[in-house]
Design an enzyme around this catalytic site. Structure first.
Site, PDB file in Angstrom:
ATOM      1  N   TRP A  65       0.777  -1.163  -0.073  1.00 18.75           N
ATOM      2  CA  TRP A  65       0.093  -0.168  -0.099  1.00 18.75           C
ATOM      3  C   TRP A  65       0.831   1.314   0.065  1.00 18.75           C
ATOM      4  CZ3 TRP A  65      -3.959  -2.863  -1.145  1.00 18.75           C
ATOM      5  CH2 TRP A  65      -4.148  -4.119  -0.789  1.00 18.75           C
ATOM      6  N   PHE A 124     -22.335  -0.016 -17.792  1.00 19.44           N
ATOM      7  CA  PHE A 124     -23.548   0.827 -17.289  1.00 19.44           C
ATOM      8  C   PHE A 124     -24.308   0.191 -16.308  1.00 19.44           C
ATOM      9  CE2 PHE A 124     -25.541  -1.947 -20.413  1.00 19.44           C
ATOM     10  CZ  PHE A 124     -26.849  -2.318 -19.792  1.00 19.44           C
ATOM     11  N   THR A 125     -24.077  -1.179 -16.069  1.00 18.47           N
ATOM     12  CA  THR A 125     -24.728  -2.054 -15.112  1.00 18.47           C
ATOM     13  C   THR A 125     -24.373  -1.666 -13.668  1.00 18.47           C
ATOM     14  OG1 THR A 125     -23.077  -3.832 -15.332  1.00 18.47           O
ATOM     15  CG2 THR A 125     -25.142  -4.087 -16.706  1.00 18.47           C
TER      16      THR A 125
END
Length: 207
Positions: A63, A80-81
């Protein structure tokens, strides 16, 4: 605007039998644009994609480094879902931006990302096609982002508007205003009111 970001060892996009894009180590970004999204939403998502510290540094510390720090690749796929709202068990996509508006907006996001990074390291799927996206998630690491202005649920938007109206109505008033409005019925907004796109949205809408 919503984005699902996955740290990958490799990924590719195939349309039919043809591979249209591929990357090695880096990020896959699934991007869903809503009818309410504007440039500020795109700017937020782009900044996060390029600066999220999802990789280890040269000493193996997790990280610590972003995709740009490591000069890894980014594969973006329009989806788009991600703007789906469930009505029972049936998905509804009225919150998704219509394809004729979403495609130029999506293309502008890609161009902005290329301008902010290295153009040759930003890859794309194929807007409007049925794609097979092959992702080898590394970790697994998956991050979900929503732009601050990107409320995807019309009911949430209506609730926010109702709360704002209540705040305005409860602001301190002058003596004459308070006495004149005392006892007046308080108007209520229809909780089903939606600011989403009107008309039917086909399940065949381009990704």
């Amino acid at each position: 605007m919503k984005a699902i970001i996955q740290r990958v060892a490799e990924a590719s996009v195939t349309v039919g039998q043809e591979q249209v894009s591929s990357i090695g180590r880096g990020l896959v970004v699934l991007l869903g644009i809503s009818v309410r999204d504007a440039q500020k939403d795109a700017d937020y998502i782009i900044r996060k994609i390029l600066n999220l510290r999802l990789f280890e540094d040269e000493n193996g510390r997790a990280w610590s480094k972003s995709v740009t720090d490591k000069e890894f690749e980014v594969l973006c796929v329009s989806q788009f879902t991600l703007q789906c709202i469930l009505k029972g068990n049936k998905p509804d996509f009225h919150s998704a931006m219509p394809a004729e508006l979403a495609q130029p907006f999506y293309n502008s996001i890609l161009e902005s990302m290329r301008s902010a990074y290295k153009p040759e390291l930003i890859k794309d799927g194929q807007f409007g096609s049925r794609m097979q996206v092959h992702i080898q998630n590394d970790g697994p690491v998956t991050i979900e982002l929503t732009s601050p202005a990107g409320l995807s649920d019309p009911k949430q938007l209506a609730k926010q508007e109702n709360q704002q109206q209540r705040k305005e109505k409860t602001r301190p008033k002058g003596p004459s205003d308070a006495s004149r409005e005392k006892g007046a019925p308080r108007s209520k907004r229809d909780p089903n009111t939606s600011s989403g796109a009107e008309g039917d949205v086909s399940s065949e809408r381009e990704p």
